[in-house]
Design a protein around this motif. Sequence first.
Motif, PDB file in Angstrom:
ATOM      1  N   UNK A   1       5.937  16.078  -6.852  1.00 52.28           N
ATOM      2  CA  UNK A   1       5.597  15.236  -8.007  1.00 52.28           C
ATOM      3  C   UNK A   1       4.979  13.909  -7.588  1.00 52.28           C
ATOM      4  N   UNK A   2       5.441  13.332  -6.487  1.00 54.09           N
ATOM      5  CA  UNK A   2       4.942  12.016  -6.097  1.00 54.09           C
ATOM      6  C   UNK A   2       4.689  11.895  -4.600  1.00 54.09           C
ATOM      7  N   UNK A   3       5.596  12.412  -3.765  1.00 50.90           N
ATOM      8  CA  UNK A   3       5.585  12.131  -2.335  1.00 50.90           C
ATOM      9  C   UNK A   3       4.619  13.031  -1.569  1.00 50.90           C
ATOM     10  N   UNK A   4       3.327  12.784  -1.748  1.00 59.14           N
ATOM     11  CA  UNK A   4       2.325  13.481  -0.960  1.00 59.14           C
ATOM     12  C   UNK A   4       2.348  12.927   0.459  1.00 59.14           C
ATOM     13  N   UNK A   5       1.688  13.605   1.383  1.00 54.33           N
ATOM     14  CA  UNK A   5       1.707  13.155   2.779  1.00 54.33           C
ATOM     15  C   UNK A   5       1.160  11.733   2.954  1.00 54.33           C
ATOM     16  N   UNK A   6       0.058  11.357   2.304  1.00 53.54           N
ATOM     17  CA  UNK A   6      -0.392   9.967   2.468  1.00 53.54           C
ATOM     18  C   UNK A   6       0.628   8.943   1.963  1.00 53.54           C
ATOM     19  N   UNK A   7       1.326   9.256   0.882  1.00 51.06           N
ATOM     20  CA  UNK A   7       2.344   8.335   0.362  1.00 51.06           C
ATOM     21  C   UNK A   7       3.558   8.282   1.279  1.00 51.06           C
ATOM     22  N   UNK A   8       3.978   9.432   1.803  1.00 55.43           N
ATOM     23  CA  UNK A   8       5.094   9.455   2.746  1.00 55.43           C
ATOM     24  C   UNK A   8       4.716   8.670   3.996  1.00 55.43           C
ATOM     25  N   UNK A   9       3.482   8.857   4.475  1.00 52.23           N
ATOM     26  CA  UNK A   9       3.015   8.130   5.650  1.00 52.23           C
ATOM     27  C   UNK A   9       3.053   6.627   5.411  1.00 52.23           C
ATOM     28  N   UNK A  10       2.522   6.188   4.279  1.00 51.13           N
ATOM     29  CA  UNK A  10       2.499   4.756   3.975  1.00 51.13           C
ATOM     30  C   UNK A  10       3.906   4.187   3.843  1.00 51.13           C
ATOM     31  N   UNK A  11       4.782   4.901   3.157  1.00 53.22           N
ATOM     32  CA  UNK A  11       6.150   4.412   2.976  1.00 53.22           C
ATOM     33  C   UNK A  11       6.904   4.367   4.298  1.00 53.22           C
ATOM     34  N   UNK A  12       6.817   5.437   5.080  1.00 53.17           N
ATOM     35  CA  UNK A  12       7.548   5.489   6.346  1.00 53.17           C
ATOM     36  C   UNK A  12       7.056   4.409   7.305  1.00 53.17           C
TER      37      UNK A  12
END
Length: 162
Positions: free
Chosen positions: A47-58
């Motif tokens: 729903x939200x946590x695509x790989x680019x978003x996970x990368x940015x958050x991590x």
Amino acid sequence: MPRDFYATVAQVLPVLLLAFVWDSRFLERLRTQRRHLRPRGSADGVRFWTKPRVRAYALTVATITIADLAVCILALAGAIPDSTVLRTLVAVGLILALITLLNRVWMDVLHATARSVEPSSPPDGPLTISTDQAAEGSGDQPDASPPSSIGPGRDGGTRWEN
């Protein structure tokens, strides 16, 4: 008292960072997952946590945690004067790392204990167990060989045929 605070946080943050990034094969799982946005009405995707978003958050959490650690070390060395604002910023960085780790623990436990689709029992009636042969079509097998030999197929599984 503030020296104890900075010293404790400086000891805890590296452990949290290790747990966040390198524990429980997080990076390996992330590399192998397909994390694309879920289309409406579909169960496939996230729903939200695509790989680019996970990368940015991590990377953001890791950077904040390491910066927080650096501030603690500088405060312990006397390079940065102690203040309420500084202690609040260090505490916020620590809380961010703890919340992130708690979220990871929750997601890992929920994923590991989720109801999975149980393999269906074999169908009623006469059964033949067949597997895909690796040498299929190569002429290595006699034509009279029945497809009921037992062994792994190409995908490593055994098919039940009725």
